[in-house]
Scaffold this motif. Structure first.
Motif, PDB file in Angstrom:
ATOM      1  N   ALA A   1       0.855  -1.192   0.000  1.00  0.00           N
ATOM      2  CA  ALA A   1       0.000   0.000   0.000  1.00  0.00           C
ATOM      3  C   ALA A   1       0.890   1.241   0.000  1.00  0.00           C
ATOM      4  O   ALA A   1       1.861   1.323   0.760  1.00  0.00           O
ATOM      5  N   GLY A   2       0.569   2.182  -0.855  1.00  0.00           N
ATOM      6  CA  GLY A   2       1.335   3.419  -0.935  1.00  0.00           C
ATOM      7  C   GLY A   2       0.940   4.391   0.154  1.00  0.00           C
ATOM      8  O   GLY A   2      -0.029   4.178   0.894  1.00  0.00           O
ATOM      9  N   THR A   3       1.658   5.473   0.249  1.00  0.00           N
ATOM     10  CA  THR A   3       1.411   6.477   1.280  1.00  0.00           C
ATOM     11  C   THR A   3       0.300   7.450   0.906  1.00  0.00           C
ATOM     12  O   THR A   3      -0.152   8.217   1.743  1.00  0.00           O
ATOM     13  N   ASP A   4      -0.121   7.422  -0.355  1.00  0.00           N
ATOM     14  CA  ASP A   4      -1.109   8.403  -0.811  1.00  0.00           C
ATOM     15  C   ASP A   4      -2.288   7.770  -1.561  1.00  0.00           C
ATOM     16  O   ASP A   4      -2.915   8.414  -2.385  1.00  0.00           O
ATOM     17  N   GLY A   5      -2.568   6.510  -1.282  1.00  0.00           N
ATOM     18  CA  GLY A   5      -3.685   5.840  -1.936  1.00  0.00           C
ATOM     19  C   GLY A   5      -3.304   5.079  -3.190  1.00  0.00           C
ATOM     20  O   GLY A   5      -4.078   4.289  -3.698  1.00  0.00           O
ATOM     21  N   ARG A   6      -2.101   5.329  -3.721  1.00  0.00           N
ATOM     22  CA  ARG A   6      -1.632   4.574  -4.872  1.00  0.00           C
ATOM     23  C   ARG A   6      -0.955   3.299  -4.380  1.00  0.00           C
ATOM     24  O   ARG A   6      -0.619   3.167  -3.207  1.00  0.00           O
ATOM     25  N   THR A   7      -0.736   2.376  -5.298  1.00  0.00           N
ATOM     26  CA  THR A   7       0.004   1.163  -4.977  1.00  0.00           C
ATOM     27  C   THR A   7       1.487   1.465  -5.107  1.00  0.00           C
ATOM     28  O   THR A   7       1.922   2.024  -6.112  1.00  0.00           O
ATOM     29  N   ALA A   8       2.251   1.087  -4.091  1.00  0.00           N
ATOM     30  CA  ALA A   8       3.692   1.303  -4.123  1.00  0.00           C
ATOM     31  C   ALA A   8       4.373   0.064  -4.676  1.00  0.00           C
ATOM     32  O   ALA A   8       4.122  -1.052  -4.223  1.00  0.00           O
ATOM     33  N   VAL A   9       5.205   0.263  -5.674  1.00  0.00           N
ATOM     34  CA  VAL A   9       6.056  -0.793  -6.201  1.00  0.00           C
ATOM     35  C   VAL A   9       7.385  -0.654  -5.466  1.00  0.00           C
ATOM     36  O   VAL A   9       8.034   0.384  -5.533  1.00  0.00           O
ATOM     37  N   VAL A  10       7.750  -1.701  -4.737  1.00  0.00           N
ATOM     38  CA  VAL A  10       8.944  -1.656  -3.889  1.00  0.00           C
ATOM     39  C   VAL A  10      10.142  -2.191  -4.676  1.00  0.00           C
ATOM     40  O   VAL A  10      10.128  -3.334  -5.138  1.00  0.00           O
ATOM     41  N   LEU A  11      11.146  -1.348  -4.823  1.00  0.00           N
ATOM     42  CA  LEU A  11      12.329  -1.680  -5.619  1.00  0.00           C
ATOM     43  C   LEU A  11      13.597  -1.322  -4.847  1.00  0.00           C
ATOM     44  O   LEU A  11      13.580  -0.428  -3.990  1.00  0.00           O
ATOM     45  N   ALA A  12      14.671  -1.996  -5.189  1.00  0.00           N
ATOM     46  CA  ALA A  12      15.978  -1.601  -4.673  1.00  0.00           C
ATOM     47  C   ALA A  12      16.285  -0.203  -5.210  1.00  0.00           C
ATOM     48  O   ALA A  12      15.794   0.176  -6.282  1.00  0.00           O
ATOM     49  N   PRO A  13      17.076   0.590  -4.486  1.00  0.00           N
ATOM     50  CA  PRO A  13      17.353   1.960  -4.950  1.00  0.00           C
ATOM     51  C   PRO A  13      17.867   2.032  -6.389  1.00  0.00           C
ATOM     52  O   PRO A  13      17.432   2.902  -7.153  1.00  0.00           O
ATOM     53  N   ALA A  14      18.751   1.150  -6.784  1.00  0.00           N
ATOM     54  CA  ALA A  14      19.279   1.185  -8.162  1.00  0.00           C
ATOM     55  C   ALA A  14      18.191   0.852  -9.176  1.00  0.00           C
ATOM     56  O   ALA A  14      18.154   1.440 -10.264  1.00  0.00           O
ATOM     57  N   GLU A  15      17.289  -0.069  -8.831  1.00  0.00           N
ATOM     58  CA  GLU A  15      16.178  -0.413  -9.733  1.00  0.00           C
ATOM     59  C   GLU A  15      15.220   0.761  -9.859  1.00  0.00           C
ATOM     60  O   GLU A  15      14.758   1.077 -10.960  1.00  0.00           O
ATOM     61  N   ARG A  16      14.930   1.400  -8.738  1.00  0.00           N
ATOM     62  CA  ARG A  16      14.053   2.579  -8.747  1.00  0.00           C
ATOM     63  C   ARG A  16      14.650   3.670  -9.622  1.00  0.00           C
ATOM     64  O   ARG A  16      13.962   4.281 -10.439  1.00  0.00           O
TER      65      ARG A  16
END
Length: 154
Positions: free
Chosen positions: A32-47
């Protein structure tokens, strides 16, 4: 009798493995994202890689608009093609597995749209048609940014 049980256990384990893989392929690594969106969790380099690709798409779109404004269809085609499917060819499979299937589908459709836009510019489509194609493509960008956020692993 032992062979039948062994085969049954092997089959059940295989089905379970495929089901888990399919679940993660469709869902991705999300929360769950912080603002109602879905958060895609990635490593910093992937992000950083995904965000860099998005900046590349935005830059290409700006160059397409500039080319249309100047009537420079070579610039339109070159800029659009730079953001086409060829730019998405070397994506790491581990990263792709972390992205939800809807996110991947939208992203790939944007790359295909940019290839179509390049072909349309080369075939002599008019400015209004090209702007309409770009507008349709950018609506996918808006839909994606409205649905997801990229969150680094914490």
């Amino acid at each position: 009798m032992f062979t039948n049980r062994f085969a049954l256990v092997a089959m059940v384990l295989w089905i379970a493995t495929v089901a888990v893989f399919a679940w993660f392929f469709v869902r991705g690594n999300t929360t769950a994202g912080t603002d109602g969106r879905t958060a895609v969790v990635l490593a910093p380099a992937e992000r950083d890689l995904v965000l860099g690709e998005m900046r590349g798409l935005l830059s290409a779109s700006q160059q397409v608009v500039l080319g249309i404004r100047q009537g420079d269809m070579k610039l339109v085609a070159k800029s659009a093609r730079a953001a086409g499917m060829a730019s998405a060819a070397d994506v790491n499979p581990a990263l792709m597995a972390k992205l939800p299937v809807a996110f991947k589908s939208l992203g790939m459709s944007v790359h295909r749209d940019m290839d179509d836009l390049a072909l349309a510019a080369e075939s002599g489509k008019g400015q209004a048609d090209l702007l309409g194609m770009l507008s349709d493509t950018m609506s996918k960008c808006v839909a994606c940014h409205s649905a997801w956020q990229l969150q680094p692993v914490q």
